[in-house]
Design a protein around this motif. Structure first.
Motif, PDB file in Angstrom:
ATOM      1  N   CYS A  95       0.852  -1.181   0.000  1.00 49.39           N
ATOM      2  CA  CYS A  95       0.000   0.000   0.000  1.00 49.39           C
ATOM      3  C   CYS A  95       0.888   1.231   0.000  1.00 49.39           C
ATOM      4  CB  CYS A  95      -0.964   0.014   1.175  1.00 49.39           C
ATOM      5  SG  CYS A  95      -0.196   0.158   2.793  1.00 49.39           S
ATOM      6  N   ASN A  96       0.328   2.317  -0.495  1.00 51.74           N
ATOM      7  CA  ASN A  96       1.060   3.554  -0.679  1.00 51.74           C
ATOM      8  C   ASN A  96       0.145   4.721  -0.360  1.00 51.74           C
ATOM      9  OD1 ASN A  96       1.181   5.596  -3.397  1.00 51.74           O
ATOM     10  ND2 ASN A  96       2.941   5.571  -2.042  1.00 51.74           N
ATOM     11  N   VAL A  97       0.668   5.685   0.347  1.00 51.55           N
ATOM     12  CA  VAL A  97      -0.101   6.889   0.673  1.00 51.55           C
ATOM     13  C   VAL A  97       0.758   8.105   0.361  1.00 51.55           C
ATOM     14  CG1 VAL A  97      -1.127   8.245   2.526  1.00 51.55           C
ATOM     15  CG2 VAL A  97      -1.493   5.775   2.455  1.00 51.55           C
ATOM     16  N   ASP A  98       0.191   9.032  -0.390  1.00 49.87           N
ATOM     17  CA  ASP A  98       0.821  10.334  -0.625  1.00 49.87           C
ATOM     18  C   ASP A  98       0.101  11.352   0.232  1.00 49.87           C
ATOM     19  OD1 ASP A  98       1.251   9.847  -4.215  1.00 49.87           O
ATOM     20  OD2 ASP A  98       2.417   9.155  -2.489  1.00 49.87           O
ATOM     21  N   ALA A  99       0.875  12.125   0.984  1.00 45.65           N
ATOM     22  CA  ALA A  99       0.259  13.087   1.893  1.00 45.65           C
ATOM     23  C   ALA A  99       1.049  14.382   1.898  1.00 45.65           C
ATOM     24  CB  ALA A  99       0.203  12.497   3.311  1.00 45.65           C
ATOM     25  N   LEU A 100       0.391  15.401   2.409  1.00 41.48           N
ATOM     26  CA  LEU A 100       0.998  16.724   2.479  1.00 41.48           C
ATOM     27  C   LEU A 100       0.976  17.180   3.926  1.00 41.48           C
ATOM     28  CD1 LEU A 100       2.073  18.893   0.480  1.00 41.48           C
ATOM     29  CD2 LEU A 100      -0.193  19.910   0.540  1.00 41.48           C
ATOM     30  N   ARG A 101       2.144  17.532   4.452  1.00 40.06           N
ATOM     31  CA  ARG A 101       2.226  18.111   5.798  1.00 40.06           C
ATOM     32  C   ARG A 101       2.834  19.494   5.646  1.00 40.06           C
ATOM     33  NH1 ARG A 101       5.229  13.397   8.820  1.00 40.06           N
ATOM     34  NH2 ARG A 101       5.846  15.073  10.209  1.00 40.06           N
ATOM     35  N   GLY A 102       1.990  20.499   5.850  1.00 39.89           N
ATOM     36  CA  GLY A 102       2.434  21.845   5.540  1.00 39.89           C
ATOM     37  C   GLY A 102       2.607  21.948   4.041  1.00 39.89           C
ATOM     38  N   THR A 103       3.815  22.284   3.609  1.00 35.62           N
ATOM     39  CA  THR A 103       4.103  22.373   2.173  1.00 35.62           C
ATOM     40  C   THR A 103       4.976  21.227   1.704  1.00 35.62           C
ATOM     41  OG1 THR A 103       6.000  23.784   2.637  1.00 35.62           O
ATOM     42  CG2 THR A 103       3.906  24.891   2.181  1.00 35.62           C
ATOM     43  N   THR A 104       5.210  20.249   2.589  1.00 33.26           N
ATOM     44  CA  THR A 104       6.097  19.144   2.253  1.00 33.26           C
ATOM     45  C   THR A 104       5.289  17.911   1.871  1.00 33.26           C
ATOM     46  OG1 THR A 104       7.725  19.969   3.829  1.00 33.26           O
ATOM     47  CG2 THR A 104       8.003  17.700   3.055  1.00 33.26           C
ATOM     48  N   LYS A 105       5.662  17.299   0.741  1.00 33.87           N
ATOM     49  CA  LYS A 105       5.001  16.081   0.278  1.00 33.87           C
ATOM     50  C   LYS A 105       5.717  14.860   0.863  1.00 33.87           C
ATOM     51  CE  LYS A 105       3.550  18.076  -4.135  1.00 33.87           C
ATOM     52  NZ  LYS A 105       3.640  17.969  -5.606  1.00 33.87           N
ATOM     53  N   PHE A 106       4.929  13.890   1.293  1.00 35.75           N
ATOM     54  CA  PHE A 106       5.467  12.643   1.806  1.00 35.75           C
ATOM     55  C   PHE A 106       4.880  11.475   1.021  1.00 35.75           C
ATOM     56  CE2 PHE A 106       7.808  13.952   5.552  1.00 35.75           C
ATOM     57  CZ  PHE A 106       7.308  15.220   5.781  1.00 35.75           C
ATOM     58  N   HIS A 107       5.688  10.446   0.904  1.00 37.28           N
ATOM     59  CA  HIS A 107       5.310   9.264   0.138  1.00 37.28           C
ATOM     60  C   HIS A 107       5.579   8.065   1.036  1.00 37.28           C
ATOM     61  CE1 HIS A 107       4.314   7.613  -3.768  1.00 37.28           C
ATOM     62  NE2 HIS A 107       5.328   6.794  -3.736  1.00 37.28           N
ATOM     63  N   TYR A 108       4.515   7.432   1.554  1.00 36.79           N
ATOM     64  CA  TYR A 108       4.671   6.360   2.526  1.00 36.79           C
ATOM     65  C   TYR A 108       4.356   5.010   1.890  1.00 36.79           C
ATOM     66  CZ  TYR A 108       4.249  10.289   5.789  1.00 36.79           C
ATOM     67  OH  TYR A 108       4.409  11.470   6.456  1.00 36.79           O
ATOM     68  N   TRP A 109       5.041   3.966   2.399  1.00 36.58           N
ATOM     69  CA  TRP A 109       4.825   2.607   1.909  1.00 36.58           C
ATOM     70  C   TRP A 109       4.567   1.655   3.066  1.00 36.58           C
ATOM     71  CZ3 TRP A 109       4.402   1.302  -3.141  1.00 36.58           C
ATOM     72  CH2 TRP A 109       4.887   2.205  -4.091  1.00 36.58           C
ATOM     73  N   GLY A 110       3.702   0.676   2.826  1.00 35.45           N
ATOM     74  CA  GLY A 110       3.539  -0.423   3.755  1.00 35.45           C
ATOM     75  C   GLY A 110       4.676  -1.426   3.596  1.00 35.45           C
TER      76      GLY A 110
END
Length: 119
Positions: A95-110
């Motif tokens: 699984c993969n989630v793209d998220a935004l915290r403030g102005t920073t993009k994060f790309h998370y993986w299971g």
């Protein structure tokens, strides 16, 4: 610390079903895309399905009509319902989630979940 924990993989006979779950924890931020990928032995990782609020859901041709991606926002969990499984679906699913915290993009993986379909 953000974690994506997958569950629901296993061994199933062709024609069977499995449901993968991906539970997110931690300060993940504003999620703008969720997705599932898979990687079979000797092959590149490929997109299976994804979903965004802007563009809706998208599926690989090979799984259209058989797989369904969904999310339970209250539980911070993403699902992949897999029906009519075939041996070619055998792979490690991520699984993969793209998220935004403030102005920073994060790309998370299971961590990955093994799905094995026997003929």
């Amino acid at each position: 610390q953000v974690q994506l924990v997958e569950s629901g993989g296993g061994l199933v006979q062709a024609g069977g079903s499995l449901r993968l779950s991906c539970a997110a924890s931690g300060n993940i931020g504003n999620i703008n895309r969720v997705g599932w990928y898979r990687q079979a032995p000797g092959k590149q990782r490929e997109l299976v399905a994804d979903s965004t609020s802007a563009d809706g859901t998208n599926y690989a041709d090979s799984v259209k009509g058989r797989f369904t991606i969904s999310a339970d926002n209250a539980k911070n969990t993403v699902y992949l319902q897999m029906n009519s499984l075939i041996p070619e679906d055998t792979a490690v699913y991520y699984c993969n989630v793209d998220a935004l915290r403030g102005t920073t993009k994060f790309h998370y993986w299971g961590q990955g979940a093994q799905v094995t379909v026997s003929s």
